[in-house]
Design an enzyme around this catalytic site. Structure first.
Site, PDB file in Angstrom:
ATOM      1  N   ASN A  32     -20.395  -1.557 -26.844  1.00  0.00           N
ATOM      2  CA  ASN A  32     -21.688  -0.557 -27.290  1.00  0.00           C
ATOM      3  C   ASN A  32     -22.488  -1.092 -26.953  1.00  0.00           C
ATOM      4  OD1 ASN A  32     -23.095  -3.363 -28.399  1.00  0.00           O
ATOM      5  ND2 ASN A  32     -21.915  -3.270 -30.281  1.00  0.00           N
ATOM      6  N   ASP A  42     -13.887  -4.350 -29.299  1.00  0.00           N
ATOM      7  CA  ASP A  42     -14.070  -5.494 -28.682  1.00  0.00           C
ATOM      8  C   ASP A  42     -14.373  -6.480 -29.329  1.00  0.00           C
ATOM      9  OD1 ASP A  42     -17.181  -5.845 -27.142  1.00  0.00           O
ATOM     10  OD2 ASP A  42     -18.265  -5.093 -28.554  1.00  0.00           O
TER      11      ASP A  42
HETATM   12  P1  ADP Z   1     -15.218   2.612 -30.749  1.00  0.00           P
HETATM   13  O1  ADP Z   1     -16.497   1.599 -31.394  1.00  0.00           O
HETATM   14  O2  ADP Z   1     -15.211   2.987 -29.235  1.00  0.00           O
HETATM   15  O3  ADP Z   1     -15.010   3.559 -31.754  1.00  0.00           O
HETATM   16  P2  ADP Z   1     -13.318   0.800 -32.336  1.00  0.00           P
HETATM   17  O4  ADP Z   1     -12.967  -0.768 -31.938  1.00  0.00           O
HETATM   18  O5  ADP Z   1     -13.773   1.042 -33.888  1.00  0.00           O
HETATM   19  O6  ADP Z   1     -13.933   1.206 -31.293  1.00  0.00           O
HETATM   20  O7  ADP Z   1     -11.614   1.240 -31.862  1.00  0.00           O
HETATM   21  C1  ADP Z   1     -11.406   1.767 -30.645  1.00  0.00           C
HETATM   22  C2  ADP Z   1      -9.622   1.676 -30.692  1.00  0.00           C
HETATM   23  O8  ADP Z   1      -9.136   0.385 -30.753  1.00  0.00           O
HETATM   24  C3  ADP Z   1      -9.076   2.464 -32.462  1.00  0.00           C
HETATM   25  O9  ADP Z   1      -8.080   3.269 -32.921  1.00  0.00           O
HETATM   26  C4  ADP Z   1      -8.827   0.799 -32.762  1.00  0.00           C
HETATM   27  O10 ADP Z   1      -7.099   0.989 -33.587  1.00  0.00           O
HETATM   28  C5  ADP Z   1      -7.836   0.154 -31.652  1.00  0.00           C
HETATM   29  N1  ADP Z   1      -8.118  -1.228 -31.533  1.00  0.00           N
HETATM   30  C6  ADP Z   1      -8.895  -1.823 -32.570  1.00  0.00           C
HETATM   31  N2  ADP Z   1      -8.112  -3.297 -32.070  1.00  0.00           N
HETATM   32  C7  ADP Z   1      -6.989  -3.181 -30.632  1.00  0.00           C
HETATM   33  C8  ADP Z   1      -6.480  -3.753 -30.681  1.00  0.00           C
HETATM   34  N3  ADP Z   1      -6.763  -5.151 -30.011  1.00  0.00           N
HETATM   35  N4  ADP Z   1      -5.815  -3.553 -28.901  1.00  0.00           N
HETATM   36  C9  ADP Z   1      -6.198  -2.015 -29.069  1.00  0.00           C
HETATM   37  N5  ADP Z   1      -6.639  -1.013 -29.863  1.00  0.00           N
HETATM   38  C10 ADP Z   1      -7.631  -1.666 -30.568  1.00  0.00           C
END
Ligand code: ADP
Length: 180
Positions: A32, A42
């Protein structure tokens, strides 16, 4: 896993899994604008990298509280991650296609430009904006894959690391349409 070769461009690969375990030169964080950690991917990246990551992020100068405005990218070391570098980018909080698509395109593009400027060869992306930021998954896959297809020069591999089977299947279908 699926792999699409492209002439004079990075190969595009899709895998299902956890991006914190990936050993590409850089992994991309869906951060963010404040860039001091958060939930989702993140949070996972910050936990796996260790506390030095947030310290490195804090050193990035903030303009009106923002270290990384939506559509831009910043780079830090990866510390305890297998990847040497983390490219932090910020996708849009989804509003509508007209408003959000250019910002998502820019987030991918700025990340690739930064990787290239640093001489990196392999980069892994999560599904930016597809979690709490609410971007429709198929539309996001289309933006991600077309942008990486067009801007993959001077890179060897652009890997998408999709966290769930459902997300992997969305990416795989769009990739099959675009490259298959
Ligand atoms: P944003 O705020 O950009 O939407 P999020 O972290 O909420 O970001 O989600 C982005 C994508 O990353 C989602 O599809 C989530 O399932 C995925 N995600 C979460 N943890 C991991 C991880 N450890 N490795 C890869 N993808 C992940």
């Amino acid at each position: 896993m699926v792999r699409y070769e492209q002439a004079n461009r990075a190969a595009i690969t899709l895998t299902k899994g956890d991006i914190t375990r990936v050993d590409t030169d850089a992994i991309v964080n869906a951060a963010n604008a404040v860039m001091l950690g958060g939930g989702g991917v993140d949070g996972a990246i910050h936990r796996a990298a260790g506390p030095e990551l947030v310290a490195a992020c804090r050193e990035v100068p903030a303009v009106e509280g923002k270290r990384c405005p939506p559509g831009e990218a910043q780079i830090t070391p990866g510390f305890n991650l297998p990847a040497r570098w983390v490219i932090h980018t910020v996708g849009p909080i989804y509003q509508d296609e007209e408003t959000s698509e250019p910002v998502l395109t820019s987030a991918y593009r700025a990340s690739l430009d930064l990787a290239r400027e640093r001489g990196l060869r392999t980069v892994a992306f999560p599904a930016i904006s597809c979690g709490v930021f609410g971007y429709p998954h198929e539309d996001a896959a289309y933006v991600a894959l077309t942008t990486c297809k067009e801007h993959g020069h001077d890179l060897e591999e652009i890997r998408f690391v999709l966290f769930s089977a459902a997300m992997y299947n969305v990416w795989a279908e769009v990739a099959d349409d675009l490259f298959g």
